[in-house]
Write an enzyme that holds these catalytic residues in place. Structure first.
Site, PDB file in Angstrom:
ATOM      1  N   PRO A 197       1.498  -4.944   3.202  1.00 26.86           N
ATOM      2  CA  PRO A 197       0.229  -5.029   3.651  1.00 26.86           C
ATOM      3  C   PRO A 197      -0.725  -4.858   2.326  1.00 26.86           C
ATOM      4  O   PRO A 197      -1.470  -3.957   2.276  1.00 26.86           O
ATOM      5  CB  PRO A 197      -0.019  -3.875   4.706  1.00 26.86           C
TER       6      PRO A 197
ATOM      7  N   ASP B 131      -1.473  -1.753  -1.959  1.00 29.20           N
ATOM      8  CA  ASP B 131      -0.677  -1.681  -0.969  1.00 29.20           C
ATOM      9  C   ASP B 131      -1.360  -0.686   0.279  1.00 29.20           C
ATOM     10  O   ASP B 131      -1.456   0.470  -0.137  1.00 29.20           O
ATOM     11  CB  ASP B 131       0.637  -1.081  -1.261  1.00 29.20           C
ATOM     12  N   HIS B 132      -1.697  -1.358   1.274  1.00 34.19           N
ATOM     13  CA  HIS B 132      -2.527  -0.448   2.215  1.00 34.19           C
ATOM     14  C   HIS B 132      -1.467   0.771   2.813  1.00 34.19           C
ATOM     15  O   HIS B 132      -2.159   1.530   3.639  1.00 34.19           O
ATOM     16  CB  HIS B 132      -2.918  -1.188   3.270  1.00 34.19           C
ATOM     17  N   ARG B 133      -0.517   0.802   2.488  1.00 37.09           N
ATOM     18  CA  ARG B 133       0.554   1.819   3.024  1.00 37.09           C
ATOM     19  C   ARG B 133       0.364   2.856   2.189  1.00 37.09           C
ATOM     20  O   ARG B 133       0.619   4.130   2.673  1.00 37.09           O
ATOM     21  CB  ARG B 133       1.946   1.206   3.137  1.00 37.09           C
TER      22      ARG B 133
END
Ligand code: CAO
Length: 557
Positions: A355, A529-531
């Protein structure tokens, strides 16, 4: 316990054959008829069985040895009452030897005789193939319409002990093929119908050895072919292992059978044996690699979503549009290079699975560029040109140290923080995108980084990068600054969690609070990376990077 010398049995016409595989070792217990070695000529490959059950005491042959009928293969300490006499020289010959079977009809002397003319359709039958029954057709080498020569191989058949090609008894144009891959055939079966036959196969006199005589005698008697075909099968059963002409994987029949049972595509297995021959261990290793996910078969790769060719079905997507481009104008189709295929598959995975969000920003590099230009003037003689990218690498290391999650990787539910700073940089090469890695950038100065970057970029363009020079990066920079553009959205190079894209700096009017002043502005695009990272951290990272680039002294802080 009697010692028995196991000899090479009657292998027909073959004067000398090469040992290409040893299937037993000293100390092994072997059964009667168990295959001991595989031998091959340029015409066939076959396994030599043991004439006797017992324990292998001595191997008398080695890989690559040339052997013939009567050569001693090994010495076995025979077990049980059935043990052969102490030196069982005759044992091998009298053994029910599968190896000799494909060429059991071999002791056939082919004597030339006058060729006869034939016209009209001619039937080609399966000749005498020795003891074998229900052998499988594993390859069809011709198609209807082909012009066939006498003795040209039509199909390859194999049993679990040998493989051989079945040649045509006649010349002509192939009108109809009566068999297909997967069929089983027997002596006398109709193989093909030829038309416009030029000449009948050379009539032959068959002088069959005792072992073969029965088979030959019982061969089908279709007047046109069988004897000639039988002779031809013996004279030219050309399974050419390593097969430039045949194209079959270089493996013994039993290995091929083993692979078939496991559903292993043998053509994709790399052989570790003599002359690249595929062994049973190779098939096992391939299977293990596929099962563990370390390797993919071509069929799997075709199904997986890839840079092209993948249809997205694995993702539950609608099929990729299939368009006949030639309908709209002239086209040229070119297969993509290996590097593009590999990087394409990686990029697609990373694009789909991460994401990713991209933050764009600008950095004022007016002073830094002036410093770079003056440094290069001073260093002109050194031959090392300091590049903007080298400064960017140093600046990124400082930002990565301040925001360590950008230098981490996801491992399940955990984050792995790396206490080293190896920076990858995207390099545009004639073969496609490559990412060389400069190690320990925290310990190196801008000059050294510039020099290493120049060397690695050169190697990348020449296709000479080693695996160690492309692995281990903790963060990547993709610079299009030398080319142009404003901003772009780079794709994260997994398992990294962020990447910095850089475009071409331009002079822009910047408001200094009182007036517009010309400043050299560098466009930055940070994908994360939005995680692992959130938007605020990304904005801070970019802002910090901008501060460093506008005043490089901050690197020292
Ligand atoms: N702004 C303005 N000018 C820049 C610049 C920037 N951000 N970055 C470099 N330049 C200038 C350089 O100063 C140099 O000018 P001079 O020849 O006048 O000194 C010129 O552009 C060419 O630079 P370069 O590209 O040779 O050197 P580099 O250090 O900037 O880059 C490398 C090296 C290997 C990264 C580059 O050659 C390359 O391959 N870039 C493409 C990377 C890529 O494909 N990224 C996309 C990946 S996603 O598909």
């Amino acid at each position: 316990m009697a010692l028995v010398e196991v000899q090479v049995p009657d292998i027909g016409d073959f004067d000398e054959v090469t040992v290409i595989e040893l299937m037993v070792k000293v100390g092994d217990t072997v059964k009667a008829e168990q295959s001991l070695i595989t031998v091959e000529s340029d015409k066939a490959s076959m396994e030599i069985p043991s004439s006797t059950a017992g324990v292998v005491k001595e191997l008398r042959v080695a890989l690559g040895d040339k052997i013939k009928q009567g050569s001693i293969v090994l010495v076995v300490e025979a077990v049980g009452a059935a043990a052969a006499p102490a030196v069982a020289t005759a044992a091998a010959v009298s053994a029910p030897a599968p190896a000799s079977a494909p060429v059991a009809a071999a002791p056939v002397a082919v004597a030339a005789a006058a060729a006869s003319a034939a016209s009209g359709p001619v039937q080609v039958h399966v000749p005498d193939i020795g003891d074998f029954k229900d052998v499988a057709v594993i390859e069809v080498m011709v198609k209807p319409g082909d012009t066939i020569k006498v003795e040209q191989s039509l199909i390859t058949v194999e049993s679990d002990k040998a493989s051989m090609e079945i040649p045509s008894s006649h010349a002509g144009v192939l009108k109809e093929l009566k068999v297909k891959v997967g069929d089983t055939v027997n002596i006398g079966d109709l193989l093909a119908i030829l038309e416009g036959t030029v000449a009948a196969a050379a009539p032959v006199a068959v002088v069959a050895a005792p072992a073969a005589s029965a088979a030959v005698a019982s061969a089908p008697t279709a007047a046109s072919t069988p004897v000639a075909a039988a002779a031809a099968a013996v004279a030219a059963p050309a399974h050419a292992p390593g097969g430039t002409t045949v194209g079959l994987p270089h493996a013994s029949p039993s290995v091929r059978k083993f692979a078939r049972e496991l559903g292993v595509p043998l053509a994709e297995v790399k052989g570790s044996g003599l002359k690249g021959r595929i062994t049973e261990a190779d098939v096992q290793a391939f299977t293990q690699a596929v099962m563990s996910g370390a390797a993919q078969t071509k069929a799997q790769a075709a199904k997986a979503p890839a840079s092209s060719g993948g249809d997205g079905a694995a993702l539950g997507l609608i099929p990729w549009p299939k368009v006949d481009f030639a309908k709209f104008g002239p086209i040229e189709r070119k297969e993509m290079g290996r590097i593009k295929k590999i990087s394409g598959a990686n990029l697609l995975r990373n694009a789909i699975m991460i994401p990713a969000v991209t933050n764009h920003d600008d950095a004022d590099i007016t002073d830094l560029e002036a410093f770079r230009v003056s440094t290069n003037k001073e260093n002109e003689k050194s031959g090392v040109k300091v590049t903007m990218l080298a400064f960017l690498i140093k600046a990124c290391v400082a930002a990565l140290k301040k925001y360590p999650e950008f230098n981490s990787s996801l491992d399940g539910d955990a984050l792995v923080y790396k206490n080293y700073w190896h920076i990858g940089f995207a390099a545009d090469t004639p073969n496609g995108l490559m990412v060389p890695v400069i190690r320990d950038c925290d310990k190196k100065g801008v000059l050294q980084i510039s020099q290493e970057m120049g060397e690695l970029a050169k190697k990348a363009r020449e296709g000479k990068l080693g695996p160690a020079e492309m692995t281990g990066a903790t963060f990547t920079i993709s610079s299009l600054g030398g080319i142009g553009g404003k901003y772009f959205t780079p794709i994260i190079n997994a398992p990294e969690v962020a990447i910095l894209g850089v475009c071409k700096s331009t002079m822009e009017p910047v408001w200094d609070g009182k007036q517009f002043v010309p400043r050299l502005m560098l466009p930055l695009s940070l994908t994360w990376d939005h995680r692992v990272i959130d938007g605020a951290a990304a904005a801070r990272f970019n802002a910090f990077l901008g501060q460093i680039l506008s005043d490089f002294r901050r690197v020292l802080l």
